[in-house]
Write a protein that holds these residues in place. Structure first.
Motif, mmCIF file in Angstrom:
data_model
loop_
_atom_site.group_PDB
_atom_site.id
_atom_site.type_symbol
_atom_site.label_atom_id
_atom_site.label_comp_id
_atom_site.label_asym_id
_atom_site.label_seq_id
_atom_site.Cartn_x
_atom_site.Cartn_y
_atom_site.Cartn_z
ATOM 1 N N GLN A 7 64.236 37.467 76.791
ATOM 2 C CA GLN A 7 62.880 37.781 76.350
ATOM 3 C C GLN A 7 62.880 37.518 74.847
ATOM 4 N N VAL A 8 62.142 36.470 74.451
ATOM 5 C CA VAL A 8 62.199 35.970 73.081
ATOM 6 C C VAL A 8 60.851 36.190 72.402
ATOM 7 N N LEU A 9 60.887 36.850 71.256
ATOM 8 C CA LEU A 9 59.663 37.104 70.491
ATOM 9 C C LEU A 9 59.070 35.785 70.007
ATOM 10 N N PHE A 10 57.788 35.580 70.287
ATOM 11 C CA PHE A 10 57.075 34.375 69.859
ATOM 12 C C PHE A 10 56.151 34.694 68.688
ATOM 13 N N LYS A 11 55.332 35.716 68.823
ATOM 14 C CA LYS A 11 54.421 36.130 67.742
ATOM 15 C C LYS A 11 54.487 37.639 67.608
ATOM 16 N N PHE A 52 44.001 39.207 68.459
ATOM 17 C CA PHE A 52 43.170 38.230 69.144
ATOM 18 C C PHE A 52 41.824 38.220 68.432
ATOM 19 N N PRO A 53 41.313 37.059 68.054
ATOM 20 C CA PRO A 53 40.080 37.007 67.265
ATOM 21 C C PRO A 53 38.812 37.379 68.034
ATOM 22 N N ILE A 63 40.957 44.832 67.798
ATOM 23 C CA ILE A 63 41.330 45.617 66.619
ATOM 24 C C ILE A 63 42.841 45.847 66.572
ATOM 25 N N ARG A 64 43.436 46.161 67.718
ATOM 26 C CA ARG A 64 44.874 46.448 67.767
ATOM 27 C C ARG A 64 45.684 45.180 67.536
ATOM 28 N N THR A 65 46.934 45.379 67.123
ATOM 29 C CA THR A 65 47.845 44.248 66.963
ATOM 30 C C THR A 65 48.756 44.153 68.182
ATOM 31 N N TYR A 66 49.226 42.939 68.421
ATOM 32 C CA TYR A 66 50.017 42.630 69.612
ATOM 33 C C TYR A 66 51.291 41.886 69.232
ATOM 34 N N ASN A 67 52.254 41.928 70.150
ATOM 35 C CA ASN A 67 53.438 41.078 70.105
ATOM 36 C C ASN A 67 53.436 40.254 71.385
ATOM 37 N N MET A 68 53.870 38.991 71.273
ATOM 38 C CA MET A 68 53.965 38.134 72.447
ATOM 39 C C MET A 68 55.396 37.627 72.586
ATOM 40 N N TYR A 75 51.273 45.871 73.076
ATOM 41 C CA TYR A 75 50.747 46.425 71.830
ATOM 42 C C TYR A 75 51.888 46.509 70.831
ATOM 43 N N ALA A 76 51.626 46.100 69.598
ATOM 44 C CA ALA A 76 52.616 46.279 68.534
ATOM 45 C C ALA A 76 52.651 47.769 68.185
ATOM 46 N N GLU A 77 53.778 48.218 67.670
ATOM 47 C CA GLU A 77 53.892 49.620 67.299
ATOM 48 C C GLU A 77 52.932 49.938 66.170
ATOM 49 N N GLN A 78 52.239 51.040 66.327
ATOM 50 C CA GLN A 78 51.315 51.480 65.292
ATOM 51 C C GLN A 78 52.085 52.338 64.288
ATOM 52 N N LYS A 79 51.889 52.088 63.008
ATOM 53 C CA LYS A 79 52.628 52.835 61.983
ATOM 54 C C LYS A 79 51.755 53.842 61.320
#
Length: 159
Positions: A115-119, A124-125, A54-59, A155-159
């Protein structure tokens, strides 16, 4: 003896405090490249258990190089194997230096960390263990002066 116990307790407490400061980190692992020579057949593998769909992520990609690295960029083949049996493969370019040859990232002496942002903000499905594979895809083999390579999932920041 008491002083040694106090020192160990202080070190343990500091380690717990420092590790708890990064609450957004889900997974982070860097793999040392033997002799700083990354052979194209040396596929780096990362097994990441994911439970929350359910949560969003950054890679991010983590790269450490020495100043002797001959290029301003690094091409990678990055393959994701999902628990559902699907496979996705990307070719990724990571910039390590700008147009003038100045190294990017954080440096100490002749060592540079990027550290380079990819996604960003992805989900995750399906839950389960994902296997990520990273290969160097440059035209030089082995690739010299790459010291470590890794991934970070947070975890991506929750808004």
């Amino acid at each position: 003896m008491l002083s040694t116990k106090k020192n160990l307790l202080l070190i343990s407490l500091c380690a717990m405090i420092l590790s708890s400061c990064d609450r957004s980190r889900v997974y982070e692992k860097n793999i040392k490249i033997s002799n700083y020579e990354w052979d194209m057949n040396n596929v780096l593998k990362f097994e990441v258990p994911i439970t929350d769909t359910i949560r969003t992520y950054n890679m991010y990609f983590n790269m450490r190089n020495a100043s002797g690295y001959s290029f301003s960029n690094l091409f990678l083949f990055f393959t994701v194997h999902s628990p559902a049996g699907t496979q996705e493969r990307d070719t990724v370019e990571i910039k390590l230096a700008d147009e003038t040859g100045k190294w990017l990232g954080d440096g100490l002496g002749d060592i540079w960390d990027n550290q380079v942002l990819f996604k960003k903000n992805f989900r995750f499905p399906v839950a389960g263990t994902y296997v990520f594979e990273m290969e160097q895809a440059m035209r030089v083999n082995p690739l010299s002066y790459i010291m470590d390579a890794g991934i970070r999932i947070e975890y991506a920041e929750q808004k």
